[in-house]
Write a protein that holds these residues in place. Structure first.
Motif, mmCIF file in Angstrom:
data_model
loop_
_atom_site.group_PDB
_atom_site.id
_atom_site.type_symbol
_atom_site.label_atom_id
_atom_site.label_comp_id
_atom_site.label_asym_id
_atom_site.label_seq_id
_atom_site.Cartn_x
_atom_site.Cartn_y
_atom_site.Cartn_z
ATOM 1 N N ILE A 10 35.622 34.403 92.904
ATOM 2 C CA ILE A 10 34.801 35.503 93.426
ATOM 3 C C ILE A 10 33.787 35.961 92.384
ATOM 4 O O ILE A 10 32.690 36.380 92.729
ATOM 5 C CB ILE A 10 35.662 36.668 93.942
ATOM 6 C CG1 ILE A 10 34.832 37.512 94.907
ATOM 7 C CG2 ILE A 10 36.189 37.519 92.828
ATOM 8 C CD1 ILE A 10 35.612 38.448 95.736
ATOM 9 N N ASP A 11 34.137 35.866 91.114
ATOM 10 C CA ASP A 11 33.193 36.261 90.066
ATOM 11 C C ASP A 11 31.969 35.351 90.026
ATOM 12 O O ASP A 11 30.955 35.678 89.431
ATOM 13 C CB ASP A 11 33.868 36.297 88.693
ATOM 14 C CG ASP A 11 34.703 37.551 88.496
ATOM 15 O OD1 ASP A 11 34.535 38.499 89.288
ATOM 16 O OD2 ASP A 11 35.528 37.579 87.577
ATOM 17 N N GLN A 12 32.055 34.185 90.663
ATOM 18 C CA GLN A 12 30.919 33.269 90.732
ATOM 19 C C GLN A 12 29.971 33.633 91.870
ATOM 20 O O GLN A 12 28.850 33.138 91.933
ATOM 21 C CB GLN A 12 31.418 31.835 90.921
ATOM 22 C CG GLN A 12 32.226 31.335 89.751
ATOM 23 C CD GLN A 12 32.891 30.002 90.052
ATOM 24 O OE1 GLN A 12 32.653 29.391 91.085
ATOM 25 N NE2 GLN A 12 33.729 29.549 89.138
ATOM 26 N N ALA A 13 30.416 34.512 92.759
ATOM 27 C CA ALA A 13 29.591 34.913 93.910
ATOM 28 C C ALA A 13 28.498 35.876 93.460
ATOM 29 O O ALA A 13 28.666 36.648 92.521
ATOM 30 C CB ALA A 13 30.458 35.568 94.982
ATOM 31 N N THR A 14 27.399 35.842 94.153
ATOM 32 C CA THR A 14 26.294 36.761 93.900
ATOM 33 C C THR A 14 26.650 38.130 94.470
ATOM 34 O O THR A 14 27.107 38.216 95.611
ATOM 35 C CB THR A 14 25.013 36.247 94.589
ATOM 36 O OG1 THR A 14 24.726 34.945 94.097
ATOM 37 C CG2 THR A 14 23.837 37.178 94.343
ATOM 38 N N LEU A 18 27.530 37.248 101.264
ATOM 39 C CA LEU A 18 28.519 37.020 102.305
ATOM 40 C C LEU A 18 29.393 35.868 101.812
ATOM 41 O O LEU A 18 28.874 34.806 101.445
ATOM 42 C CB LEU A 18 27.833 36.645 103.618
ATOM 43 C CG LEU A 18 28.751 36.394 104.808
ATOM 44 C CD1 LEU A 18 29.392 37.706 105.263
ATOM 45 C CD2 LEU A 18 27.957 35.781 105.949
ATOM 46 N N VAL A 19 30.702 36.080 101.759
ATOM 47 C CA VAL A 19 31.607 35.058 101.235
ATOM 48 C C VAL A 19 32.678 34.715 102.260
ATOM 49 O O VAL A 19 33.032 35.522 103.108
ATOM 50 C CB VAL A 19 32.276 35.497 99.912
ATOM 51 C CG1 VAL A 19 31.234 35.691 98.818
ATOM 52 C CG2 VAL A 19 33.103 36.752 100.099
ATOM 53 N N ARG A 20 33.167 33.502 102.161
ATOM 54 C CA ARG A 20 34.269 33.026 103.002
ATOM 55 C C ARG A 20 35.568 33.478 102.346
ATOM 56 O O ARG A 20 35.751 33.291 101.132
ATOM 57 C CB ARG A 20 34.196 31.513 103.109
ATOM 58 C CG ARG A 20 35.302 30.888 103.911
ATOM 59 C CD ARG A 20 35.148 29.371 103.849
ATOM 60 N NE ARG A 20 36.317 28.713 104.372
ATOM 61 C CZ ARG A 20 36.303 27.958 105.468
ATOM 62 N NH1 ARG A 20 35.177 27.772 106.124
ATOM 63 N NH2 ARG A 20 37.408 27.386 105.886
ATOM 64 N N SER A 31 35.146 36.351 107.011
ATOM 65 C CA SER A 31 33.980 36.509 106.142
ATOM 66 C C SER A 31 33.918 37.948 105.661
ATOM 67 O O SER A 31 34.285 38.870 106.386
ATOM 68 C CB SER A 31 32.699 36.162 106.894
ATOM 69 O OG SER A 31 32.702 34.794 107.238
ATOM 70 N N ALA A 32 33.431 38.113 104.436
ATOM 71 C CA ALA A 32 33.358 39.445 103.840
ATOM 72 C C ALA A 32 32.098 39.564 103.007
ATOM 73 O O ALA A 32 31.517 38.564 102.568
ATOM 74 C CB ALA A 32 34.578 39.695 102.961
ATOM 75 N N LEU A 33 31.687 40.803 102.781
ATOM 76 C CA LEU A 33 30.589 41.092 101.868
ATOM 77 C C LEU A 33 31.199 41.383 100.503
ATOM 78 O O LEU A 33 32.143 42.163 100.388
ATOM 79 C CB LEU A 33 29.780 42.290 102.364
ATOM 80 C CG LEU A 33 29.124 42.112 103.732
ATOM 81 C CD1 LEU A 33 28.453 43.404 104.170
ATOM 82 C CD2 LEU A 33 28.133 40.966 103.716
ATOM 83 N N TYR A 34 30.662 40.748 99.466
ATOM 84 C CA TYR A 34 31.185 40.888 98.113
ATOM 85 C C TYR A 34 30.393 41.928 97.334
ATOM 86 O O TYR A 34 29.163 41.953 97.375
ATOM 87 C CB TYR A 34 31.127 39.547 97.378
ATOM 88 C CG TYR A 34 31.365 39.670 95.893
ATOM 89 C CD1 TYR A 34 32.581 40.136 95.412
ATOM 90 C CD2 TYR A 34 30.376 39.334 94.983
ATOM 91 C CE1 TYR A 34 32.800 40.259 94.051
ATOM 92 C CE2 TYR A 34 30.589 39.451 93.623
ATOM 93 C CZ TYR A 34 31.800 39.920 93.165
ATOM 94 O OH TYR A 34 32.012 40.052 91.813
ATOM 95 N N SER A 35 31.117 42.773 96.599
ATOM 96 C CA SER A 35 30.482 43.751 95.723
ATOM 97 C C SER A 35 31.100 43.649 94.336
ATOM 98 O O SER A 35 32.321 43.718 94.186
ATOM 99 C CB SER A 35 30.686 45.174 96.254
ATOM 100 O OG SER A 35 30.157 46.105 95.326
ATOM 101 N N SER A 36 30.256 43.509 93.344
ATOM 102 C CA SER A 36 30.739 43.442 91.965
ATOM 103 C C SER A 36 30.879 44.833 91.351
ATOM 104 O O SER A 36 31.450 44.977 90.273
ATOM 105 C CB SER A 36 29.776 42.610 91.111
ATOM 106 O OG SER A 36 28.504 43.246 91.059
#
Length: 119
Positions: A10-14, A18-20, A31-36
């Motif tokens: 997940i840390d590689q996601a922008t 939108l991530v699987r 599917s989910a929206l990723y927030s760092s």
């Protein structure tokens, strides 16, 4: 079902992407929206995998659904919540109507990026 998130992946996601989401066996969970920058790193948007280019269409559909619902249940009110984030499956987007004024609250990296791209 126990959902586990691989932090290294997940840390590689922008941020805002939108991530699987998969279970520990690799079976699609949705599917989910990723927030760092949030304590809630993933906000589910669908119980099935959604392609990133299809998400704007899904979001527009959810907004139309929310508006149609409010038209059915809101009566004799000049102030009400038109769109209510997770309750309408639009994580990070809240829309209120006050008389003739529409107020938008953009509360996640994904919605912020989405709106920034349009304005």
């Amino acid at each position: 079902m126990d959902l586990q998130v691989d932090i290294e992946r997940i840390d590689q996601a922008t941020p805002g992407a939108l991530v699987r989401v998969e279970d520990q066996r690799g079976k699609p969970y949705g599917s989910a929206l990723y927030s760092s920058s949030s304590q809630i790193a993933l906000r589910m948007v669908a119980p099935n995998p959604v392609e990133a280019e299809k998400y704007p269409e899904l979001l527009r559909y959810r907004i139309r659904q929310a508006i149609a619902y409010r038209e059915r249940v809101v009566r004799n009110a000049d102030a009400f919540r038109v769109l209510f984030s997770e309750a309408d499956i639009t994580p990070g987007l809240v829309v209120d109507k006050y008389n003739d004024v529409i107020s938008f609250q953009v509360l996640t990296q994904a919605m912020d990026a989405s709106f920034a791209a349009r304005f």
